[in-house]
Scaffold this active site. Structure first.
Site, PDB file in Angstrom:
ATOM      1  N   LYS A 161       0.701  -1.198   0.001  1.00 45.97           N
ATOM      2  CA  LYS A 161       0.003  -0.032  -0.057  1.00 45.97           C
ATOM      3  C   LYS A 161       0.776   1.172   0.145  1.00 45.97           C
ATOM      4  O   LYS A 161       1.127   1.860   1.091  1.00 45.97           O
ATOM      5  CB  LYS A 161      -0.823  -0.242   1.281  1.00 45.97           C
ATOM      6  CG  LYS A 161      -2.426   0.717   1.196  1.00 45.97           C
ATOM      7  CD  LYS A 161      -3.181   0.204   2.275  1.00 45.97           C
ATOM      8  CE  LYS A 161      -4.296   1.300   2.274  1.00 45.97           C
ATOM      9  NZ  LYS A 161      -5.166   1.418   1.315  1.00 45.97           N
TER      10      LYS A 161
HETATM   11  N1  PMP Z   1      -7.662  -2.495  -2.947  1.00 43.34           N
HETATM   12  C1  PMP Z   1      -7.291  -1.331  -2.916  1.00 43.34           C
HETATM   13  C2  PMP Z   1      -6.379  -0.709  -4.115  1.00 43.34           C
HETATM   14  C3  PMP Z   1      -7.206  -0.750  -1.542  1.00 43.34           C
HETATM   15  O1  PMP Z   1      -6.910   0.532  -1.609  1.00 43.34           O
HETATM   16  C4  PMP Z   1      -8.015  -1.200  -0.734  1.00 43.34           C
HETATM   17  C5  PMP Z   1      -8.285  -0.210   0.663  1.00 43.34           C
HETATM   18  N2  PMP Z   1      -7.156  -0.598   1.560  1.00 43.34           N
HETATM   19  C6  PMP Z   1      -8.595  -2.439  -0.633  1.00 43.34           C
HETATM   20  C7  PMP Z   1      -8.396  -3.178  -2.073  1.00 43.34           C
HETATM   21  C8  PMP Z   1      -9.174  -3.319   0.313  1.00 43.34           C
HETATM   22  O2  PMP Z   1      -8.384  -3.449   1.301  1.00 43.34           O
HETATM   23  P1  PMP Z   1      -8.665  -3.254   2.985  1.00 43.34           P
HETATM   24  O3  PMP Z   1      -9.933  -4.426   2.727  1.00 43.34           O
HETATM   25  O4  PMP Z   1      -7.696  -3.988   3.460  1.00 43.34           O
HETATM   26  O5  PMP Z   1      -9.269  -2.053   3.393  1.00 43.34           O
END
Ligand code: PMP
Length: 308
Positions: A161
């Protein structure tokens, strides 16, 4: 310092910055900070929910682990241990006395170095939280496939991320808002469905759930939770390579994410999914998810960290 302009979201009192609680207005950086120029930062989005025992942070360990994983992908050394970061997140929620909301830890290459390679540069860590309601509203939304593809997994570390990666998400969001849709969907470089700009995606067909496999997507923590909750409801999830037609012809389609939670999709590229309303299973899954995060389901209490 001059007064901050108004924000479009509710602000809180304190931000944890490099080991100290500072006033929201004073959590500032220099304009020549490396991350501001090149996106050399990593972050998390975490939710905390109101429960009978006070605010509870959802899957804190997994978020802290992913923050460190993302940092490693940039060879960034966060100058605090996992346990210190975990405690700092809990403290930030507790000190701001907010019942529920969103937490944003951000580790970034700070001021001091300017070339592209930030290795060895100063790293700062900030943790903010604020009250934040539903991101996409919870009612079925209209989704459109973006003209842009998800970042190629050979171009970036796709499951990290990293702030810079989000330019891809920003561009798709601008594109679909102009076209008057609610949210975008990305295909990957091979033409398989990948994910939303900030969400993972699932479809239900003949009583089975399907979701794109890892490769060019973020390994969502909600994706993992939803897979487990669905299994608890007797529905298994298959990970695979899926085309848009698999989604168009599905019984139900929904997004998952920390911000989006479980978000029904009513139409994709103007094609109605099911009857266009939140499907029976999606509704059940969403309700169970919201009960789990509120501490109402004993077997999922292990996912909560209380911040009193
Ligand atoms: N894909 C992307 C590109 C994201 O930014 C997120 C948000 N973090 C998610 C999927 C979903 O991830 P999570 O469930 O860990 O928030």
């Amino acid at each position: 310092m001059s007064k901050l302009p108004t924000a479009s979201f509710p602000i809180t009192k304190k931000i944890w910055l490099n080991g100290r609680m500072v006033d929201w207005q004073k959590a500032n950086v220099h304009v020549l900070s490396h991350a501001l120029h090149y996106g050399s930062a990593v972050f998390e989005g975490i939710r905390f929910y109101e429960t009978a025992k006070g605010p509870a942070i959802f899957r804190l360990k997994e978020h802290v682990d992913r923050l460190f994983y993302s940092a490693k992908s940039l060879e960034m050394k966060i100058p605090f241990s996992r346990s210190e970061v975990t405690k700092a997140i809990v403290r930030t929620v507790a000190i701001n006395k907010v019942a529920s909301g969103y937490i944003r830890p951000l580790a970034f290459f700070d001021y001091g170095k300017m070339g592209l390679n930030p290795t060895g540069g100063r790293v700062s860590l900030a943790i903010a939280c604020w009250p934040w309601g539903s991101y996409l509203g919870g009612k079925p939304i209209r989704v459109k496939t973006s003209k842009l593809i998800r970042l190629h997994p050979d171009s970036v570390v796709a499951d990290a991320k990293v702030s810079g990666h989000y330019v891809n998400s920003i561009l798709a969001s601008i594109e679909i808002k102009k076209a008057k849709f609610d949210e975008a969907l990305f295909l990957d470089h091979r033409g398989f469905v990948a994910e939303g700009p900030g969400e993972n995606i699932f479809f239900l067909k003949k009583g089975k759930l399907h979701t794109p496999k890892l490769g060019s997507i973020l390994a969502g923590i909600t994706r993992d939770a939803v897979t487990k909750i669905a299994a608890g409801l007797g529905v298994s999830t298959k990970e695979g390579n899926y085309k848009l037609k698999d989604f168009y012809s599905a019984d139900e389609v929904f997004f998952t994410g920390t911000a989006a939670e479980v978000q029904p999709i009513g139409s994709l590229d103007l094609k109605k999914i099911g009857n266009g309303r939140s499907g029976e299973f999606t509704t059940k899954l969403r309700e169970t998810f919201l009960a789990a995060v509120a501490g109402e389901i004993p077997k999922y209490k292990k996912w909560l960290t209380f911040a009193k």
